[in-house]
Motif scaffolding. Structure first.
Motif, mmCIF file in Angstrom:
data_model
loop_
_atom_site.group_PDB
_atom_site.id
_atom_site.type_symbol
_atom_site.label_atom_id
_atom_site.label_comp_id
_atom_site.label_asym_id
_atom_site.label_seq_id
_atom_site.Cartn_x
_atom_site.Cartn_y
_atom_site.Cartn_z
ATOM 1 N N UNK A 103 -5.913 -10.661 27.999
ATOM 2 C CA UNK A 103 -4.890 -11.709 27.985
ATOM 3 C C UNK A 103 -3.951 -11.572 26.800
ATOM 4 N N UNK A 104 -4.400 -10.864 25.773
ATOM 5 C CA UNK A 104 -3.630 -10.767 24.540
ATOM 6 C C UNK A 104 -4.095 -9.505 23.803
ATOM 7 N N UNK A 105 -3.180 -8.942 22.989
ATOM 8 C CA UNK A 105 -3.524 -7.719 22.249
ATOM 9 C C UNK A 105 -4.794 -7.907 21.410
ATOM 10 N N UNK A 106 -5.014 -9.138 20.929
ATOM 11 C CA UNK A 106 -6.204 -9.405 20.114
ATOM 12 C C UNK A 106 -7.270 -10.173 20.905
ATOM 13 N N UNK A 107 -7.083 -10.220 22.228
ATOM 14 C CA UNK A 107 -7.980 -10.995 23.088
ATOM 15 C C UNK A 107 -9.441 -10.590 22.970
ATOM 16 N N UNK A 108 -9.684 -9.295 22.715
ATOM 17 C CA UNK A 108 -11.068 -8.813 22.630
ATOM 18 C C UNK A 108 -11.796 -9.379 21.412
ATOM 19 N N UNK A 109 -11.032 -9.979 20.482
ATOM 20 C CA UNK A 109 -11.654 -10.541 19.281
ATOM 21 C C UNK A 109 -12.014 -12.019 19.440
ATOM 22 N N UNK A 110 -11.614 -12.640 20.550
ATOM 23 C CA UNK A 110 -11.918 -14.062 20.733
ATOM 24 C C UNK A 110 -13.420 -14.257 20.959
ATOM 25 N N UNK A 111 -13.892 -15.473 20.662
ATOM 26 C CA UNK A 111 -15.327 -15.713 20.796
ATOM 27 C C UNK A 111 -15.753 -15.610 22.261
#
Ligand SMILES: [Zn+2]
Length: 315
Positions: A103-111
């Motif tokens: 969903x977002x470039x940093x999406x893989x970092x979401x909890x």
């Protein structure tokens, strides 16, 4: 003004005749300063704070509601870690992952994304549906949904291989034929199904997850067909794809395809960028996949082809 009786919205009508659905049906609808919404004959009656009233025909609003609950979300909306599709669970059901990773470039970092990665292979060990749903969707988590496009098989009716014949005789199927989803929208419809059926002819509970699942399944079938069409079983026409999720809320992701007629293992020099002058996004992915497969190309995630990695880093 009509003298037909004015009635309040029932439990299903409250989900159909909303401001957003009326706006979806009527472009010129002003959804501000509304004090109440009622029904009157064939119309929706809008009462405004200044005392004025307007009517809107109910039919287009029903159509807007139905097409909204049936809409197809983009290809990446429900892929889990490593582009994982729906995962088999018990009872004829699947885990559908919300696309946090994409969903977002940093999406893989979401909890939520991290929890998905942690749980992805472990869901199968949670055999209790209530527990599973609590892990998938709760106040703390929003990992995905439990979906059964072909109907849920009831846990208390396991398939008994020895009584196949008897089952035919009794005419009772151990599988509920109706599709199922654990999401809020589907559950609301299920809970108020008779009211929905009174309002919308031929109504059946449905949601965006079921629409997406059907499309994804169609894609897998087409891919298998394209693959089997090559006599050797190893297709020559291949397309490799990459996706870079959007870097902010206002932009789209970038979807890039390379294609070859020399097989998936062909060296980089044998691959060409598909329509290099055009910019593709997540919204083009379904159509591009189906067009490519129609032309006999078998899609592969680009990251699975090591000889192509250098070209993507440059883009
Ligand atoms: Zn759903």
């Amino acid at each position: 003004m009509s003298n037909q009786q004015v009635t309040e919205l029932d439990s299903a009508q409250k989900f159909i005749y909303t401001r957003t659905n009326i706006r979806r049906a009527f472009n010129d609808f002003d959804d501000t300063d509304i004090s109440d919404i009622y029904l009157q004959g064939e119309d929706c009656l809008i009462l405004r704070r200044d005392g004025s009233q307007q009517t809107y025909n109910r039919e287009p609003i029903k159509v807007a509601y139905t097409s909204y609950t049936h809409r197809l979300k983009d290809f990446f909306s429900y892929l889990g870690p490593n582009y994982r599709g729906p995962s088999v669970w018990h009872n004829n059901a699947y885990i559908l992952f919300k696309g946090w990773h994409h969903s977002h470039a940093l999406g893989h970092l979401t909890s939520n994304a991290k929890l998905q990665a942690h749980w992805a292979d472990k869901f199968i060990h949670v055999s209790d549906a209530t527990k599973l749903k609590a892990i998938l969707q709760s106040d703390q988590t929003d990992l995905g949904h439990l979906v059964a496009p072909d109907g849920l098989r009831f846990a208390n009716r396991p398939i008994d291989l020895e009584s196949d014949m008897e089952e035919e005789n009794t005419g009772v199927s151990p599988v509920a034929a109706e599709p199922y989803c654990s999401c809020g929208s589907f559950q609301r419809q299920l809970l108020n199904v008779s009211e929905f059926q009174q309002e919308i002819q031929g109504f059946k509970p449905w949601c965006i997850h079921l629409t997406w699942f059907h499309k994804y399944r169609e894609l897998l079938c087409k891919r298998t067909e394209a693959r089997n069409a090559s006599p050797s079983g190893t297709p020559n026409k291949c397309v490799a794809w990459w996706y870079a999720p959007p870097s902010d809320a206002t932009s789209d992701g970038r979807f890039v395809l390379l294609h070859t007629k020399h097989g998936a293992q062909a060296p980089l020099t044998h691959w060409r960028t598909y329509k290099p002058k055009e910019v593709f996004t997540q919204n083009n992915a379904w159509d591009l996949f189906f067009n490519m497969m129609e032309a006999g190309y078998v899609p592969f995630p680009g990251r699975s082809l090591p000889q192509l990695q250098s070209v993507v880093k440059k883009q």
